[in-house]
Design an enzyme around this catalytic site. Structure first.
Site, PDB file in Angstrom:
ATOM      1  N   GLY A  35      44.121 106.028 -29.758  1.00 21.99           N
ATOM      2  CA  GLY A  35      43.305 106.248 -30.648  1.00 21.99           C
ATOM      3  C   GLY A  35      43.689 105.258 -31.695  1.00 21.99           C
ATOM      4  O   GLY A  35      44.762 104.819 -31.649  1.00 21.99           O
TER       5      GLY A  35
ATOM      6  N   GLY B 235      45.426 104.112 -34.468  1.00 22.93           N
ATOM      7  CA  GLY B 235      46.842 104.617 -34.954  1.00 22.93           C
ATOM      8  C   GLY B 235      46.881 103.988 -36.339  1.00 22.93           C
ATOM      9  O   GLY B 235      47.995 104.246 -36.971  1.00 22.93           O
TER      10      GLY B 235
ATOM     11  N   ASP C 182      54.152 103.618 -37.891  1.00 17.59           N
ATOM     12  CA  ASP C 182      53.877 103.632 -39.389  1.00 17.59           C
ATOM     13  C   ASP C 182      52.478 103.479 -39.970  1.00 17.59           C
ATOM     14  O   ASP C 182      52.201 103.397 -41.172  1.00 17.59           O
ATOM     15  CB  ASP C 182      55.229 102.662 -40.003  1.00 17.59           C
ATOM     16  CG  ASP C 182      54.804 101.055 -39.669  1.00 17.59           C
ATOM     17  OD1 ASP C 182      53.913 100.736 -39.143  1.00 17.59           O
ATOM     18  OD2 ASP C 182      55.709 100.232 -40.062  1.00 17.59           O
ATOM     19  N   GLY C 183      51.764 102.935 -38.933  1.00 15.57           N
ATOM     20  CA  GLY C 183      50.204 102.941 -39.349  1.00 15.57           C
ATOM     21  C   GLY C 183      50.109 101.489 -40.072  1.00 15.57           C
ATOM     22  O   GLY C 183      48.720 101.040 -40.709  1.00 15.57           O
TER      23      GLY C 183
ATOM     24  N   ARG D  38      38.719  93.253 -39.424  1.00 15.69           N
ATOM     25  CA  ARG D  38      37.972  92.487 -38.199  1.00 15.69           C
ATOM     26  C   ARG D  38      36.791  92.817 -38.449  1.00 15.69           C
ATOM     27  O   ARG D  38      36.321  94.073 -38.560  1.00 15.69           O
ATOM     28  CB  ARG D  38      38.612  93.131 -37.130  1.00 15.69           C
ATOM     29  CG  ARG D  38      38.202  92.674 -35.854  1.00 15.69           C
ATOM     30  CD  ARG D  38      38.749  93.273 -34.524  1.00 15.69           C
ATOM     31  NE  ARG D  38      40.335  93.372 -34.443  1.00 15.69           N
ATOM     32  CZ  ARG D  38      40.837  94.267 -33.980  1.00 15.69           C
ATOM     33  NH1 ARG D  38      40.438  95.504 -33.916  1.00 15.69           N
ATOM     34  NH2 ARG D  38      42.316  94.376 -33.896  1.00 15.69           N
TER      35      ARG D  38
ATOM     36  N   ASP E  17      42.084 100.024 -23.471  1.00 17.66           N
ATOM     37  CA  ASP E  17      41.837 100.162 -25.017  1.00 17.66           C
ATOM     38  C   ASP E  17      41.696  99.060 -25.629  1.00 17.66           C
ATOM     39  O   ASP E  17      41.027  98.821 -26.700  1.00 17.66           O
ATOM     40  CB  ASP E  17      42.844 101.086 -25.412  1.00 17.66           C
ATOM     41  CG  ASP E  17      44.312 100.408 -25.499  1.00 17.66           C
ATOM     42  OD1 ASP E  17      44.749 100.176 -24.143  1.00 17.66           O
ATOM     43  OD2 ASP E  17      44.824 100.256 -26.364  1.00 17.66           O
TER      44      ASP E  17
END
Ligand code: AMP
Ligand code: MG
Length: 485
Positions: free
Chosen positions: A100, A102, A135-136, A189, A265
């Site tokens: 997903g 993240g 940590d995103g 993006r 993915d």
């Protein structure tokens, strides 16, 4: 570029915030995403703005300030909801249900001046329910690498996402694959869709054929519009996806590009290339060239790309079976090689200077080109660039003139593959009138730019940033890539 330490509130005239956002995915209901909040960053330094894509959004680059980019995409003012998309995927062959968005989210969807729907997706914008141990965040180098890959590929004719902007965010990150601490960024993006093969795989995992059907209708409505009224639109969709993906693989191969992480993915349902991590352009034609240091078995090596794409399409049949006829999907998939081969051949002929060539020996020429590049291990890009650099109408008159003055060409008589290659190239040139030869020279120059995004070029550009915070080499490089110089 501007350094901004304090948020600039109340910027209601920000052109990015006044775009016509369409809640296309959002309107499907919250089975497909989670609403999330963006991280607050210490700093917002605009490092890259892609003025080249603004006209597609109906924006005049002159009318968009650096501050507009920062407010919209660094401070995340005025846009809600922000949607972390749900997906799973096969990673290196293993199913992963813990995926997903993240470290990103869907910021919004906008209708371009070309009538197409575009996603703005973030990367490095903070944690989400799918961050797991991460940590995103995105490193500045990672953001820079994705900007470069997208611009290079776009110019080389690969159907790819682009980066709209990259903003440095002032954090120190720790990464195993970069000297750490390393700097952070948010990258935006712009692509057709962030719906992945893995988005469907997740719905199958949760046994939700209803949601698969609903999502597929949405995909066809937005990205395969011409099929909406067809009786067998689902089967036609799958067949067209096969063609799009096969052609994408051909585009990567001709461009000498190794994506590196072709997990499901990272496969878009629109057949567009995106998500550039440890990618590399091949230095020489080496089929086993593997770009990701963690790809121990070479699963995603350069020459495996078409096969892996086909395998991913095959696995996608599993979730799509809920809606799409299985036998028809098999028939669709059986055309993969045909699509791939036709596209690859025509792209390689472009690199050899020809468009719409219908010479009986055209395919043989491509085959010999690859064989020569493989056997000799001369630089893949260098070979074509040398053709462009040294091309002369004399090549039409005499074999011995071909690649004369180039250090890459072995002397005639020393390599039977090269000699045969010369023979066929010469023969094909003889079909052209002297005045048509200029067109071939122009094609060679267009399809084989001098600047190639090889790893040392990226590293050198990054070192200037890392050591001296010098960004000019990066801007110069992007410009050369965009212009095909
Ligand atoms: P990628 O290799 O970028 O395609 O990412 C694979 C998965 O890992 C995706 O679900 C990402 O959202 C997640 N991911 C990668 N890096 C991070 C990170 N630094 N923090 C959180 N999640 C991440
Ligand atoms: Mg990814």
């Amino acid at each position: 570029m501007t350094l901004v330490d304090t948020p600039n509130n109340g910027n209601s005239r920000n052109p990015f915030l006044s775009l016509d956002y369409e809640p296309a995915l959002e309107s499907l209901g919250n089975d497909y995403y989670d609403e999330v909040a963006a991280a607050d960053f210490l700093q917002h330094i605009l490092r890259w703005r892609n003025d080249a894509v603004l006209p597609t959004l109906g924006l005049d680059p002159q009318a968009v300030t650096d501050q507009d980019f920062i407010d919209a995409f660094g401070l995340f003012e005025g846009r809600k909801p922000l949607l972390a998309l749900r997906y799973h995927g096969y990673q290196f062959g293993e199913y992963n249900s813990g995926l997903g968005d993240g470290r990103g989210f869907l910021y919004g969807q906008v209708r371009g001046t070309d009538g197409e729907l575009y996603d703005f997706g973030t990367k490095g914008s903070g944690k989400t329910p799918y961050s797991r141990g991460g940590d995103g965040m995105l490193t500045l180098k990672g953001g820079m690498r994705e900007v470069l890959a997208a611009e290079a590929l776009h110019r080389l004719g690969v159907k790819t996402s682009r980066c709209l902007t990259m903003i440095e965010t002032g954090l120190s990150l720790w990464r195993g694959d970069e000297p750490s601490p390393t700097r952070s960024s948010v990258m935006i993006r712009m692509n057709r869709s962030h719906i992945r093969f893995g988005t469907f795989e997740r719905l199958h995992f949760f046994k939700r054929p209803d949601l698969i059907g609903k999502l597929l209708d949405h995909v066809i409505e937005q990205y395969y519009k011409h099929l909406i009224a067809e009786k067998d639109k689902y089967e036609l969709f799958y067949s067209e996806l096969v063609q799009r993906v096969a052609e994408l693989a051909a585009q990567w191969m001709a461009a000498g590009f190794c994506h590196a992480v072709l997990n499901t993915d990272n496969m878009s349902i629109t057949g567009e290339s995106f998500d550039y991590g440890p990618y590399a352009f091949i230095p020489t034609y080496e089929p086993h060239f593997t770009a990701a240091y963690f790809d121990y078995s070479g699963r995603y090596c350069y020459s495996n790309q078409p096969g892996i794409c086909k395998l991913n399409l095959d696995m996608l049949q599993e979730p799509l079976r809920a809606v799409v006829n299985k036998a028809d999907m098999e028939t669709g998939l059986s055309k993969f090689e045909e699509y791939y081969h036709a596209k690859y051949c025509s792209l390689m002929l472009n690199k050899l200077g020809f468009t719409d060539l219908e010479h009986p020996e055209a395919e043989e020429l491509v085959k010999l080109t690859i064989q020569f590049l493989h056997d000799s291990q001369v630089g893949y890009h260098q070979f074509f660039y040398e053709m462009a650099r040294t091309f002369s109408s004399k090549w039409r008159d005499e074999l011995g003139f071909i690649l004369e003055g180039s250090e890459l060409a072995p002397p005639l008589g020393s390599s039977s593959v090269f000699d045969n290659w010369c023979l066929i190239y010469h023969k094909i040139l003889n079909n052209y009138e002297p005045e048509e030869i200029d067109v071939i020279a122009r094609n060679l120059t267009y399809y084989n730019p001098k600047t190639v995004l090889l790893r040392p070029v990226i590293e050198e550009t990054w070192e200037a940033i890392a050591q001296e915070d010098s960004w000019q080499p990066f801007y110069d490089l992007v410009k050369r890539l965009q212009n095909g110089e």
